[in-house]
Design an enzyme around this catalytic site. Structure first.
Site, PDB file in Angstrom:
ATOM      1  N   ASP A  43     -34.613  53.329 -34.504  1.00 20.13           N
ATOM      2  CA  ASP A  43     -36.046  53.259 -34.207  1.00 20.13           C
ATOM      3  C   ASP A  43     -36.509  54.702 -34.046  1.00 20.13           C
ATOM      4  O   ASP A  43     -36.016  55.431 -33.187  1.00 20.13           O
ATOM      5  CB  ASP A  43     -36.221  52.464 -32.910  1.00 20.13           C
ATOM      6  CG  ASP A  43     -37.642  52.427 -32.400  1.00 20.13           C
ATOM      7  OD1 ASP A  43     -38.509  53.189 -32.888  1.00 20.13           O
ATOM      8  OD2 ASP A  43     -37.900  51.637 -31.466  1.00 20.13           O
ATOM      9  N   ILE A  44     -37.461  55.136 -34.861  1.00 26.60           N
ATOM     10  CA  ILE A  44     -37.893  56.533 -34.842  1.00 26.60           C
ATOM     11  C   ILE A  44     -38.457  56.958 -33.490  1.00 26.60           C
ATOM     12  O   ILE A  44     -38.390  58.124 -33.129  1.00 26.60           O
ATOM     13  CB  ILE A  44     -38.886  56.838 -35.989  1.00 26.60           C
ATOM     14  CG1 ILE A  44     -38.983  58.359 -36.205  1.00 26.60           C
ATOM     15  CG2 ILE A  44     -40.243  56.189 -35.714  1.00 26.60           C
ATOM     16  CD1 ILE A  44     -39.600  58.764 -37.511  1.00 26.60           C
ATOM     17  N   ASN A  64     -52.469  56.210 -40.700  1.00 23.41           N
ATOM     18  CA  ASN A  64     -53.539  55.855 -41.630  1.00 23.41           C
ATOM     19  C   ASN A  64     -54.631  56.917 -41.499  1.00 23.41           C
ATOM     20  O   ASN A  64     -54.578  57.762 -40.608  1.00 23.41           O
ATOM     21  CB  ASN A  64     -54.064  54.428 -41.370  1.00 23.41           C
ATOM     22  CG  ASN A  64     -54.627  54.263 -39.978  1.00 23.41           C
ATOM     23  OD1 ASN A  64     -55.425  55.070 -39.503  1.00 23.41           O
ATOM     24  ND2 ASN A  64     -54.217  53.197 -39.297  1.00 23.41           N
ATOM     25  N   ASP A  69     -46.615  53.559 -37.387  1.00 29.76           N
ATOM     26  CA  ASP A  69     -47.805  54.087 -36.724  1.00 29.76           C
ATOM     27  C   ASP A  69     -48.039  53.388 -35.384  1.00 29.76           C
ATOM     28  O   ASP A  69     -48.203  54.032 -34.341  1.00 29.76           O
ATOM     29  CB  ASP A  69     -49.000  53.905 -37.653  1.00 29.76           C
ATOM     30  CG  ASP A  69     -50.242  54.684 -37.234  1.00 29.76           C
ATOM     31  OD1 ASP A  69     -50.142  55.608 -36.415  1.00 29.76           O
ATOM     32  OD2 ASP A  69     -51.317  54.366 -37.767  1.00 29.76           O
ATOM     33  N   SER A 129     -44.738  55.410 -46.560  1.00 30.64           N
ATOM     34  CA  SER A 129     -45.404  54.572 -47.568  1.00 30.64           C
ATOM     35  C   SER A 129     -44.578  53.408 -48.102  1.00 30.64           C
ATOM     36  O   SER A 129     -45.045  52.681 -48.973  1.00 30.64           O
ATOM     37  CB  SER A 129     -45.922  55.405 -48.755  1.00 30.64           C
ATOM     38  OG  SER A 129     -47.080  56.110 -48.398  1.00 30.64           O
ATOM     39  N   THR A 130     -43.359  53.192 -47.604  1.00 26.66           N
ATOM     40  CA  THR A 130     -42.515  52.137 -48.174  1.00 26.66           C
ATOM     41  C   THR A 130     -42.703  50.770 -47.516  1.00 26.66           C
ATOM     42  O   THR A 130     -42.120  49.796 -47.974  1.00 26.66           O
ATOM     43  CB  THR A 130     -41.017  52.512 -48.107  1.00 26.66           C
ATOM     44  OG1 THR A 130     -40.620  52.656 -46.748  1.00 26.66           O
ATOM     45  CG2 THR A 130     -40.745  53.792 -48.873  1.00 26.66           C
ATOM     46  N   TYR A 165     -47.634  49.895 -47.478  1.00 29.45           N
ATOM     47  CA  TYR A 165     -48.235  50.606 -48.617  1.00 29.45           C
ATOM     48  C   TYR A 165     -47.467  50.384 -49.918  1.00 29.45           C
ATOM     49  O   TYR A 165     -47.890  50.828 -50.968  1.00 29.45           O
ATOM     50  CB  TYR A 165     -48.363  52.094 -48.319  1.00 29.45           C
ATOM     51  CG  TYR A 165     -49.444  52.447 -47.308  1.00 29.45           C
ATOM     52  CD1 TYR A 165     -50.252  51.470 -46.716  1.00 29.45           C
ATOM     53  CD2 TYR A 165     -49.663  53.756 -46.956  1.00 29.45           C
ATOM     54  CE1 TYR A 165     -51.236  51.803 -45.802  1.00 29.45           C
ATOM     55  CE2 TYR A 165     -50.651  54.103 -46.042  1.00 29.45           C
ATOM     56  CZ  TYR A 165     -51.436  53.116 -45.469  1.00 29.45           C
ATOM     57  OH  TYR A 165     -52.409  53.470 -44.568  1.00 29.45           O
TER      58      TYR A 165
END
Length: 181
Positions: A16-17, A30, A40, A127-128, A131
């Site tokens: 988990d970042i 975004n 985000d 973006s994976t 998006y």
């Protein structure tokens, strides 16, 4: 999995970042900078209102963050010192310069981090998710962008992480990074 480019360690981890132990965490934001889903939302929730307050100030000053650009805020309650917010492209079957825009995300983020003398930074798989950027191509762009930046610039970086949330991205990044060795 870890490799070294010049004096910089590049590693791929599955985590988990928001738990990353780095100077800076990168947020796949975004354009509004006001939080959302996925990475985000997780960063905004874990970091608390300080991040949102700074994002609102940036938005009020410059109207948000365009695709491919990057802005920096505090990390709030996260272990990191900073969060760099970058806006990845929505995949449109390659018809809207998505690959160049994704590369811009990495290059602009690395440039901004370097301006702040950041030594360690954690990237999500930009973006994976929602998006829909093809994961394999996104990994190739991410890793080649890092390599290009490190080889072409004097930087403060000692460690760069790709933090993968799911097994699929983790396996793709490991395979892609092994191709550089």
């Amino acid at each position: 999995m870890e490799i070294r480019v010049k004096s910089v360690y590049i590693e791929v981890i599955k985590e988990d970042i928001t738990k990353a132990k780095t100077d800076c965490i990168v947020n796949a934001a975004n354009t509004s900078l006001l939080g959302g889903g996925g990475v985000d939302g997780a960063i905004h929730r874990a970091g608390g209102k300080e991040i949102l307050i700074e994002c609102m100030k940036i938005r009020d000053r410059q109207g948000g963050c365009p695709v491919g650009e990057a802005v920096i805020t505090t990390a709030g309650k996260l272990d990191a010192k900073f969060v760099i917010h970058t806006v990845g492209p929505v995949w449109n079957n390659g018809k809207s310069n998505e690959e160049e825009k994704l590369k811009d995300c990495y290059m602009n983020t690395l440039d901004l981090a370097n301006q702040y003398n950041i030594e360690s930074i954690a990237f999500p798989n930009i973006s994976t998710g929602i998006y829909k950027f093809p994961k394999k191509r996104a990994a190739e762009i991410a890793i080649s962008s890092l390599r290009e930046f490190i080889e072409g610039n004097n930087s403060s970086f000692k460690r760069i992480q790709f933090v993968c949330f799911d097994d699929e991205n983790y396996q793709i990044y490991v395979k892609t990074i092994k191709g550089l060795v």
